[in-house]
Design a protein around this motif. Structure first.
Motif, PDB file in Angstrom:
ATOM      1  N   ALA A  69     -13.832  -9.629  23.712  1.00 53.27           N
ATOM      2  CA  ALA A  69     -14.125 -10.971  23.705  1.00 53.27           C
ATOM      3  C   ALA A  69     -13.828 -11.613  22.641  1.00 53.27           C
ATOM      4  N   ILE A  70     -13.760 -11.401  21.399  1.00 56.07           N
ATOM      5  CA  ILE A  70     -13.418 -11.988  20.196  1.00 56.07           C
ATOM      6  C   ILE A  70     -12.031 -12.790  20.696  1.00 56.07           C
ATOM      7  N   ALA A  71     -10.993 -11.665  20.892  1.00 53.87           N
ATOM      8  CA  ALA A  71      -9.915 -12.025  21.248  1.00 53.87           C
ATOM      9  C   ALA A  71      -9.668 -13.120  22.341  1.00 53.87           C
ATOM     10  N   GLU A  72     -10.566 -13.371  23.178  1.00 55.27           N
ATOM     11  CA  GLU A  72     -10.583 -14.345  24.009  1.00 55.27           C
ATOM     12  C   GLU A  72     -11.218 -15.531  23.758  1.00 55.27           C
ATOM     13  N   ALA A  73     -11.844 -15.427  22.750  1.00 58.41           N
ATOM     14  CA  ALA A  73     -12.647 -16.618  22.013  1.00 58.41           C
ATOM     15  C   ALA A  73     -11.462 -17.490  21.134  1.00 58.41           C
ATOM     16  N   MET A  74     -10.599 -16.830  20.978  1.00 61.20           N
ATOM     17  CA  MET A  74      -9.563 -17.321  19.819  1.00 61.20           C
ATOM     18  C   MET A  74      -8.653 -18.298  20.402  1.00 61.20           C
ATOM     19  N   PRO A  75      -8.073 -19.234  19.592  1.00 61.77           N
ATOM     20  CA  PRO A  75      -6.926 -19.990  19.863  1.00 61.77           C
ATOM     21  C   PRO A  75      -5.852 -19.140  20.474  1.00 61.77           C
ATOM     22  N   LYS A  76      -5.087 -19.930  21.250  1.00 57.51           N
ATOM     23  CA  LYS A  76      -3.814 -19.239  21.980  1.00 57.51           C
ATOM     24  C   LYS A  76      -2.946 -18.771  20.633  1.00 57.51           C
ATOM     25  N   ASP A  77      -2.235 -17.760  20.998  1.00 60.15           N
ATOM     26  CA  ASP A  77      -1.183 -17.251  19.936  1.00 60.15           C
ATOM     27  C   ASP A  77      -2.041 -16.357  18.959  1.00 60.15           C
ATOM     28  N   SER A  78      -3.231 -16.478  18.912  1.00 64.53           N
ATOM     29  CA  SER A  78      -3.954 -15.868  17.778  1.00 64.53           C
ATOM     30  C   SER A  78      -4.602 -14.570  18.031  1.00 64.53           C
ATOM     31  N   GLY A  79      -4.827 -13.727  17.028  1.00 65.00           N
ATOM     32  CA  GLY A  79      -5.247 -12.340  17.258  1.00 65.00           C
ATOM     33  C   GLY A  79      -6.221 -12.019  16.313  1.00 65.00           C
ATOM     34  N   ILE A  80      -6.974 -10.984  16.344  1.00 70.24           N
ATOM     35  CA  ILE A  80      -7.787 -10.198  15.630  1.00 70.24           C
ATOM     36  C   ILE A  80      -7.543  -8.897  15.380  1.00 70.24           C
ATOM     37  N   ARG A 132     -17.992 -10.629  27.781  1.00 67.23           N
ATOM     38  CA  ARG A 132     -17.719 -12.058  28.003  1.00 67.23           C
ATOM     39  C   ARG A 132     -18.883 -12.939  27.918  1.00 67.23           C
ATOM     40  N   PHE A 133     -19.913 -12.370  28.129  1.00 64.25           N
ATOM     41  CA  PHE A 133     -21.076 -13.455  27.749  1.00 64.25           C
ATOM     42  C   PHE A 133     -21.208 -13.781  26.245  1.00 64.25           C
ATOM     43  N   LEU A 134     -20.369 -13.135  25.398  1.00 67.93           N
ATOM     44  CA  LEU A 134     -20.617 -13.734  24.031  1.00 67.93           C
ATOM     45  C   LEU A 134     -19.276 -14.475  23.726  1.00 67.93           C
ATOM     46  N   VAL A 135     -18.251 -14.720  24.574  1.00 69.98           N
ATOM     47  CA  VAL A 135     -17.105 -15.687  24.299  1.00 69.98           C
ATOM     48  C   VAL A 135     -17.489 -16.866  23.512  1.00 69.98           C
ATOM     49  N   PRO A 136     -18.605 -17.485  24.211  1.00 70.58           N
ATOM     50  CA  PRO A 136     -18.957 -19.073  23.490  1.00 70.58           C
ATOM     51  C   PRO A 136     -19.295 -18.680  22.018  1.00 70.58           C
ATOM     52  N   MET A 137     -19.909 -17.615  21.866  1.00 69.29           N
ATOM     53  CA  MET A 137     -20.594 -17.230  20.316  1.00 69.29           C
ATOM     54  C   MET A 137     -19.621 -17.005  19.466  1.00 69.29           C
ATOM     55  N   PHE A 138     -18.579 -16.249  19.990  1.00 71.68           N
ATOM     56  CA  PHE A 138     -17.290 -16.030  18.972  1.00 71.68           C
ATOM     57  C   PHE A 138     -16.630 -17.125  18.751  1.00 71.68           C
ATOM     58  N   ALA A 139     -16.555 -18.036  19.737  1.00 74.27           N
ATOM     59  CA  ALA A 139     -15.773 -19.181  19.602  1.00 74.27           C
ATOM     60  C   ALA A 139     -16.217 -20.232  18.835  1.00 74.27           C
TER      61      ALA A 139
END
Length: 681
Positions: free
Chosen positions: A449-460, A660-667
């Motif tokens: 979910a954190i990875a999905e919240a990140m900008p494109k080409d970014s990683g955790i 996936r419900f936490l994607v906005p929080m991690f964004a």
């Protein structure tokens, strides 16, 4: 537990002190003691917290009887020579019919009551049980004393597998010895060596790997060798009844001591298993066939049915657990009565009936009939596994709930170690590392979910470790951190501290932990709160004020140490359900609608300590707080199911759907970081 007919010989024979002839009332009564201990323990009857020692008593009895059968055959006792074929056929006639009946009944019951995943798991367990390798399977994935062990329909067959493996190996070993050294003394020496080596292995591996020591033959064989030694060394053969009585009393006292004083938290088997083993050996040695403690008619009735009672009781226990009735006194009482009814019917209608009919057949025909029955049941199990448990049996709504238990981070085993002192340093998302994730299994559950919240080409980058809270990762000094079952947690935190220090200062840290668990245990299980998972200077039996204060201080101190070098985001504790959410499908199969939710008030009470520690870190050193409650809770409750689908894959870990419900929080982490960089420019 599978050799009552080796105990119950015709009553017309004369009883001897060594037990190689006659109807041994004492052995039959001892079996009653053992099976009662196991049954009452598994039904959670108060006072029998150590009832699992009944299996150890069974092992001693089995060793005594099997050694007697083989040695008497080798010596030509009663005019008969030992035959491997007859030996194995007798064991198969004794063990297989009732076991096949239980497996068949479970397959039929499961078709009408079990969701596909559970039915497929049951089918696999039947195969392992009928092949007598279930102990190996459970060693690889089960702790006998864990709560989820009560969901495995055939867990109890591990002991049958150990016994069968012993039955297979023992006659070959004794035959080989007899060929070169045809004397009882040579066999006795072998038994002594086997006893000593196996006991040493048991004590050693109980410390290193308790599950291995519990389930496998090499660390359990000493208990059966102990019974064999009682047969081979009939020390009390010439003793009078008056001298044997103290032996029996001492033996029963040792068994009772173990039964009433040990519990699920006792490290087992190890050296402590010597207590019930010695007790059983002393009772066998005393050979008091007229004792009031073993010869009572009720004990004899139970003893003759002990194998069937053992086989049928555990499925009843699991059925209660499946329907959340294990703590219902009335349901438990009904379950115990049902166990004895099933045991009685199985004894007469399966054990006795099939034994008589199989004995009447030629050995080849009887053996073929047993093999055919095993193959038939195992074949049905194979079909069930091949068809994934036949999910079409149930409405989609039930299977959607049940299947979510499999929807977990697919890289979990790869990226989150459970042993060792380092992390694989997995990267989620793109190759450009924009943040580092620290924590335990709760962190790994939200990594995607954190990875999905990140900008494109970014990683955790993920640095997580199972059963290991982030407490020592912020400091370079050695921390005195100990977590029960969290192997090498302190070393891992030391490794993490060094890695964090080497990171560029502009890399933020996201910290996610199941923090309250380490002090207060499992949510909704008050009895487990007496066993904190974490300690520092000393172990604690309860989560007292001293431990809570020390823990909160460490949480704040560590967060501030991390914040001295990096931007730190602390995630509030994730809501934990009181039930395994996907497994509520089991109640749905009976048209029940279970509640998979907790109130916000319950959440706040459980996590007040951690919230206060996080608030202190925010106020003292500027860490940032990420709160999942607005995304997971509404209307005063935190729901475990959203849109008809669980958001957890068990009681407390978010599934790949739920996180996936936490994607906005991690964004917010990356939106804030982008804004900060823009303001700096």
């Amino acid at each position: 537990m599978s050799d009552a007919y080796d105990v119950v010989r015709p009553r017309t024979e004369q009883t001897t002190s060594t037990g190689d002839a006659g109807f041994r009332l004492d052995i039959n009564g001892l079996r009653a003691w053992a099976v009662l201990a196991v049954v009452l323990y598994h039904f959670n009857v108060p006072g029998f917290s150590g009832g699992f020692i009944g299996v150890d008593v069974f092992f001693v009895i089995s060793g005594y009887l099997m050694t007697g059968i083989v040695v008497n055959g080798l010596e030509g006792a009663r005019g008969r020579r030992f035959s491997l074929i007859e030996f194995f056929l007798a064991r198969a006639r004794r063990i297989l019919p009732a076991l096949i009946a239980v497996c068949t009944a479970l397959l039929l019951l499961g078709w009408w009551t079990l969701p596909a995943i559970d039915y497929k798991t049951l089918a696999a367990g039947i195969g392992y049980s009928l092949l007598f390798i279930s102990n190996v399977k459970f060693w690889l994935g089960t702790n006998y004393f864990d709560a989820d062990a009560h969901e495995k329909w055939l867990l109890h067959t591990w002991s049958l597998s150990v016994e069968w493996q012993f039955y297979v190996l023992l006659p070959f070993m004794l035959l080989a010895i007899w060929k070169f050294f045809p004397r009882r003394a040579a066999i006795t020496a072998f038994n002594l060596a086997g006893f000593a080596l196996s006991l040493a292995a048991c004590v050693l591996w109980t410390r290193r790997d308790p599950s291995l020591a519990f389930f496998l033959l090499p660390t359990r064989a000493w208990e059966m060798f102990a019974g064999g030694l009682v047969f081979l060394l009939p020390l009390s053969a010439a003793w009078s009844g008056a001298r044997r009585k103290p032996l029996e009393w001492l033996g029963l006292a040792l068994i009772c001591t173990a039964m009433f004083s040990f519990n699920a938290s006792t490290v087992w088997p190890g050296w402590r298993a010597m207590i019930p083993v010695a007790g059983a050996a002393l009772v066998l040695m005393a050979a008091r066939t007229s004792s009031r403690f073993t010869a009572l008619p009720l004990l004899q009735w139970i003893g003759t049915r002990s194998y069937s009672l053992y086989l049928w009781h555990w499925p009843v226990v699991v059925a209660l657990e499946y329907q959340k009735l294990a703590d219902n006194v009335t349901a438990v009482g009904v379950g115990i009565v049902l166990t004895f009814v099933l045991g009685h019917l199985s004894y007469h209608g399966i054990e006795n009936l099939t034994r008589r009919r199989l004995v009447a057949l030629r050995p080849a025909v009887g053996g073929a009939a047993l093999v055919g029955a095993v193959l038939a049941v195992a074949g049905v199990g194979t079909l069930i596994r091949m068809h994934a448990g036949y999910p079409a049996r149930w409405p989609d709504a039930i299977e959607i709930v049940s299947q979510e238990q499999m929807n977990r981070n697919p890289r979990q085993n790869e990226c989150m170690p459970t042993t060792g002192a380092t992390s694989p340093s997995c990267v989620y998302g793109g190759s450009k590392i924009r943040a580092v994730l620290l924590g335990d299994s709760h962190a790994e559950a939200v990594a995607s979910a954190i990875a999905e919240a990140m900008p494109k080409d970014s990683g955790i980058m993920s640095w997580t470790y199972a059963d290991c809270p982030t407490i020592g990762a912020g400091t370079m000094h050695q921390t005195s951190l100990y977590v029960r079952r969290g192997y090498h947690c302190d070393q891992f935190q030391g490794w993490t501290a060094k890695k964090v220090m080497s990171l560029p200062a502009d890399i933020p840290l996201i910290v996610v932990n199941r923090s309250s668990y380490y002090v207060f245990g499992v949510n909704g299980k008050p009895e487990e709160q007496a066993h904190p998972r974490i300690y520092f200077d000393r172990e604690y039996d309860t989560p007292d004020a001293t431990l809570q204060t020390a823990y909160a201080h460490r949480l704040t101190e560590n967060a501030c140490a991390l914040a001295s070098h990096h931007t730190v985001y602390l995630v509030r504790p994730l809501p934990e359900m009181n039930t395994d959410v996907p497994k509520t499908a089991r109640q749905m199969t009976l048209r029940r609608q279970p509640d998979a939710s907790i109130s916000l008030d319950d959440y706040r009470r459980r996590h007040a300590l951690v919230w206060a520690a996080q608030d202190a870190a925010r106020d003292q050193c500027g860490v940032k707080i990420l709160d999942p409650l607005p995304y997971l809770c509404a209307g005063g409750r935190c729901q475990g199911i959203r849109n008809g689908r669980p958001i957890y894959y068990d009681t407390n870990h978010l599934s790949e759907y739920g996180n996936r419900f936490l994607v906005p929080m991690f964004a917010k982490v990356f939106n804030n970081r982008t804004a900060e960089l823009a303001s700096e420019r």
